[in-house]
Design a protein around this motif. Structure first.
Motif, mmCIF file in Angstrom:
data_model
loop_
_atom_site.group_PDB
_atom_site.id
_atom_site.type_symbol
_atom_site.label_atom_id
_atom_site.label_comp_id
_atom_site.label_asym_id
_atom_site.label_seq_id
_atom_site.Cartn_x
_atom_site.Cartn_y
_atom_site.Cartn_z
ATOM 1 N N PHE A 115 77.834 88.459 65.863
ATOM 2 C CA PHE A 115 77.075 89.697 65.743
ATOM 3 C C PHE A 115 77.462 90.688 66.838
ATOM 4 O O PHE A 115 76.971 91.809 66.848
ATOM 5 C CB PHE A 115 75.571 89.405 65.863
ATOM 6 C CG PHE A 115 75.017 88.592 64.736
ATOM 7 C CD1 PHE A 115 74.976 89.100 63.445
ATOM 8 C CD2 PHE A 115 74.536 87.313 64.966
ATOM 9 C CE1 PHE A 115 74.455 88.348 62.395
ATOM 10 C CE2 PHE A 115 74.015 86.562 63.932
ATOM 11 C CZ PHE A 115 73.978 87.074 62.643
ATOM 12 N N TYR A 116 78.305 90.285 67.759
ATOM 13 C CA TYR A 116 78.642 91.102 68.933
ATOM 14 C C TYR A 116 80.161 91.178 69.089
ATOM 15 O O TYR A 116 80.901 90.300 68.634
ATOM 16 C CB TYR A 116 78.012 90.501 70.195
ATOM 17 C CG TYR A 116 78.436 89.073 70.466
ATOM 18 C CD1 TYR A 116 79.490 88.788 71.327
ATOM 19 C CD2 TYR A 116 77.797 88.003 69.838
ATOM 20 C CE1 TYR A 116 79.889 87.478 71.562
ATOM 21 C CE2 TYR A 116 78.187 86.697 70.068
ATOM 22 C CZ TYR A 116 79.234 86.445 70.931
ATOM 23 O OH TYR A 116 79.637 85.144 71.154
ATOM 24 N N GLU A 117 80.617 92.246 69.748
ATOM 25 C CA GLU A 117 82.049 92.449 69.934
ATOM 26 C C GLU A 117 82.576 91.730 71.165
ATOM 27 O O GLU A 117 83.678 91.182 71.170
ATOM 28 C CB GLU A 117 82.342 93.951 70.042
ATOM 29 C CG GLU A 117 81.993 94.721 68.760
ATOM 30 C CD GLU A 117 82.146 96.222 68.938
ATOM 31 O OE1 GLU A 117 82.404 96.654 70.087
ATOM 32 O OE2 GLU A 117 82.000 96.956 67.941
ATOM 33 N N ASP A 118 81.807 91.764 72.245
ATOM 34 C CA ASP A 118 82.187 91.113 73.493
ATOM 35 C C ASP A 118 80.918 90.842 74.285
ATOM 36 O O ASP A 118 79.810 91.125 73.820
ATOM 37 C CB ASP A 118 83.178 91.976 74.296
ATOM 38 C CG ASP A 118 82.695 93.412 74.477
ATOM 39 O OD1 ASP A 118 81.453 93.609 74.584
ATOM 40 O OD2 ASP A 118 83.529 94.330 74.516
ATOM 41 N N ASN A 119 81.065 90.293 75.482
ATOM 42 C CA ASN A 119 79.897 89.915 76.265
ATOM 43 C C ASN A 119 79.028 91.126 76.623
ATOM 44 O O ASN A 119 77.798 91.054 76.612
ATOM 45 C CB ASN A 119 80.318 89.191 77.548
ATOM 46 C CG ASN A 119 79.137 88.537 78.243
ATOM 47 O OD1 ASN A 119 78.480 87.669 77.670
ATOM 48 N ND2 ASN A 119 78.859 88.951 79.468
ATOM 49 N N GLU A 120 79.678 92.259 76.942
ATOM 50 C CA GLU A 120 78.930 93.469 77.284
ATOM 51 C C GLU A 120 78.094 93.940 76.097
ATOM 52 O O GLU A 120 76.931 94.338 76.258
ATOM 53 C CB GLU A 120 79.894 94.565 77.724
ATOM 54 C CG GLU A 120 79.200 95.836 78.186
ATOM 55 C CD GLU A 120 80.186 96.891 78.674
ATOM 56 O OE1 GLU A 120 79.755 98.043 78.891
ATOM 57 O OE2 GLU A 120 81.384 96.557 78.835
ATOM 58 N N HIS A 121 78.688 93.879 74.905
ATOM 59 C CA HIS A 121 77.966 94.277 73.697
ATOM 60 C C HIS A 121 76.811 93.329 73.432
ATOM 61 O O HIS A 121 75.695 93.752 73.061
ATOM 62 C CB HIS A 121 78.933 94.302 72.503
ATOM 63 C CG HIS A 121 78.340 94.855 71.256
ATOM 64 N ND1 HIS A 121 78.635 94.368 69.999
ATOM 65 C CD2 HIS A 121 77.429 95.849 71.051
ATOM 66 C CE1 HIS A 121 77.959 95.038 69.095
ATOM 67 N NE2 HIS A 121 77.230 95.940 69.695
ATOM 68 N N TYR A 122 77.040 92.036 73.630
ATOM 69 C CA TYR A 122 75.976 91.039 73.462
ATOM 70 C C TYR A 122 74.800 91.333 74.386
ATOM 71 O O TYR A 122 73.637 91.333 73.948
ATOM 72 C CB TYR A 122 76.539 89.641 73.749
ATOM 73 C CG TYR A 122 75.498 88.619 74.149
ATOM 74 C CD1 TYR A 122 74.618 88.082 73.207
ATOM 75 C CD2 TYR A 122 75.385 88.190 75.473
ATOM 76 C CE1 TYR A 122 73.656 87.150 73.576
ATOM 77 C CE2 TYR A 122 74.433 87.260 75.853
ATOM 78 C CZ TYR A 122 73.574 86.739 74.897
ATOM 79 O OH TYR A 122 72.624 85.825 75.277
ATOM 80 N N GLU A 123 75.089 91.602 75.653
ATOM 81 C CA GLU A 123 74.026 91.890 76.620
ATOM 82 C C GLU A 123 73.256 93.146 76.235
ATOM 83 O O GLU A 123 72.022 93.215 76.386
ATOM 84 C CB GLU A 123 74.615 92.055 78.023
ATOM 85 C CG GLU A 123 75.231 90.788 78.614
ATOM 86 C CD GLU A 123 74.191 89.775 79.023
ATOM 87 O OE1 GLU A 123 72.978 90.114 78.999
ATOM 88 O OE2 GLU A 123 74.561 88.645 79.365
ATOM 89 N N ALA A 124 73.959 94.141 75.716
ATOM 90 C CA ALA A 124 73.293 95.389 75.317
ATOM 91 C C ALA A 124 72.344 95.151 74.142
ATOM 92 O O ALA A 124 71.218 95.662 74.129
ATOM 93 C CB ALA A 124 74.345 96.436 74.947
ATOM 94 N N ILE A 125 72.803 94.388 73.143
ATOM 95 C CA ILE A 125 71.941 94.096 71.996
ATOM 96 C C ILE A 125 70.727 93.284 72.441
ATOM 97 O O ILE A 125 69.596 93.538 72.017
ATOM 98 C CB ILE A 125 72.718 93.319 70.909
ATOM 99 C CG1 ILE A 125 73.891 94.140 70.390
ATOM 100 C CG2 ILE A 125 71.777 92.952 69.750
ATOM 101 C CD1 ILE A 125 74.783 93.387 69.410
ATOM 102 N N LEU A 126 70.962 92.315 73.330
ATOM 103 C CA LEU A 126 69.878 91.463 73.806
ATOM 104 C C LEU A 126 68.811 92.285 74.530
ATOM 105 O O LEU A 126 67.605 92.092 74.326
ATOM 106 C CB LEU A 126 70.438 90.383 74.732
ATOM 107 C CG LEU A 126 69.535 89.189 75.037
ATOM 108 C CD1 LEU A 126 69.272 88.370 73.777
ATOM 109 C CD2 LEU A 126 70.169 88.306 76.116
#
Length: 295
Positions: free
Chosen positions: A29-40
């Motif tokens: 569901f995320y592009e990279d770790n930074e994107h994951y943290e932003a969605i979270l």
């Protein structure tokens, strides 16, 4: 990158779950770790806002049940998904082996004691479902340890049928009283579980998470899969759905759980707090009183 579509993971009893056909890994569901943290972070803010609205309305509550095999990621998922929620609005309870006091009551008693108040989210890390999962795989617990009447353990199939009925009735009762029950099964593969258990052994800082009994329980892998499949199919309803969450990727798992919590909270018919003009006017009179207290 995959779009959120929680219907793929939702079971309400209208279809039959086949765990062997359910994925343990899906597209990210995320592009990279930074994107994951932003969605979270975004999800955490949404959950906090919805819980605050639920608290102010004070008519509804949410019970979030987390079930999984060892090392599937229950603790981390709960921590990350609810990390931004006001602690006053969340209750987390982890169910361990029943105590002597708990064994002197019916199998649902200890769960009733920990149900959340209206306006709050109650999180069950394991739950009353252990009594149709662990006991299904290890029936000797019922016949030797649970102090049940002898006549109730002569037909274990009948006993489990009655327990499923009791669970459905409990969750239906909660719904009728304003409490929604949302149940998560974190579906991890046998290989991924093995990798995580080995990682706990190899890292001294994680040794505390490892229990020797986890290795023994892996011998009952297929039996646990069957027990989970039956329990989910027997207790999934529209008002108390199960979500079977692919758990081989922890980040994906957390984002999916967060999305589901937001979706379920959004279904509750609570209104935004309405300003009260008279109360606002009366409160203004307290401002000079408070200012005067500084002198």
């Amino acid at each position: 990158m995959k779009d959120f579509n929680i219907d793929h993971f939702r079971y309400t009893g209208s279809t039959t779950l086949k765990l062997k056909k359910s994925p343990t890994k899906i597209d990210d569901f995320y592009e990279d770790n930074e994107h994951y943290e932003a969605i979270l972070r975004q999800q955490a803010a949404e959950i906090d806002k919805l819980q605050e609205r639920m608290y102010s309305y004070n008519r509804y509550g949410l019970v979030a049940v987390f079930q999984a095999l060892d090392a599937a990621g229950k603790d981390g998922t709960i921590q990350h998904v609810f990390t931004g929620t006001n602690p006053a609005g969340v209750r987390v309870y982890s169910f361990k082996r029943p105590t002597d006091q708990e064994l002197d009551h019916d199998f649902l008693w200890r769960s009733w004691r920990e149900l959340p108040e209206r306006g709050t989210i109650g999180i069950f890390n394991r739950s009353y479902y252990e009594e149709v999962l662990v006991t299904k795989v290890h029936p000797e617990i019922l016949t030797q340890s649970q102090r049940l009447p002898e006549e109730s353990t002569t037909d274990l199939d009948k006993l489990f049928k009655h327990r499923y009925e009791a669970i459905r009735a409990m969750e239906k009762y909660l719904y009728r009283n304003g409490f929604l029950t949302v149940k998560f099964y974190l579906h991890v593969s046998k290989k991924e579980q093995a990798d995580r258990l080995i990682a706990r052994i190899e890292d001294p800082d994680k040794n505390w998470k490892f229990e020797e009994g986890d290795v023994k329980e892996r011998e009952f892998w297929d039996a646990y899969q069957d027990a989970y499949e039956e329990a989910i199919n027997e207790t999934a309803t529209d008002k108390a759905p199960w979500y079977v969450i692919p758990a081989d990727d922890k980040k994906n798992m957390r984002l999916l759980v967060g999305r589901i919590i937001i979706d379920e909270l959004s279904k509750l018919p609570f209104d935004e707090p309405k300003p009260n003009a008279e109360r606002f006017k009366e409160l203004q009179k307290l401002i000079p009183v408070i200012q005067g207290q500084n002198e």
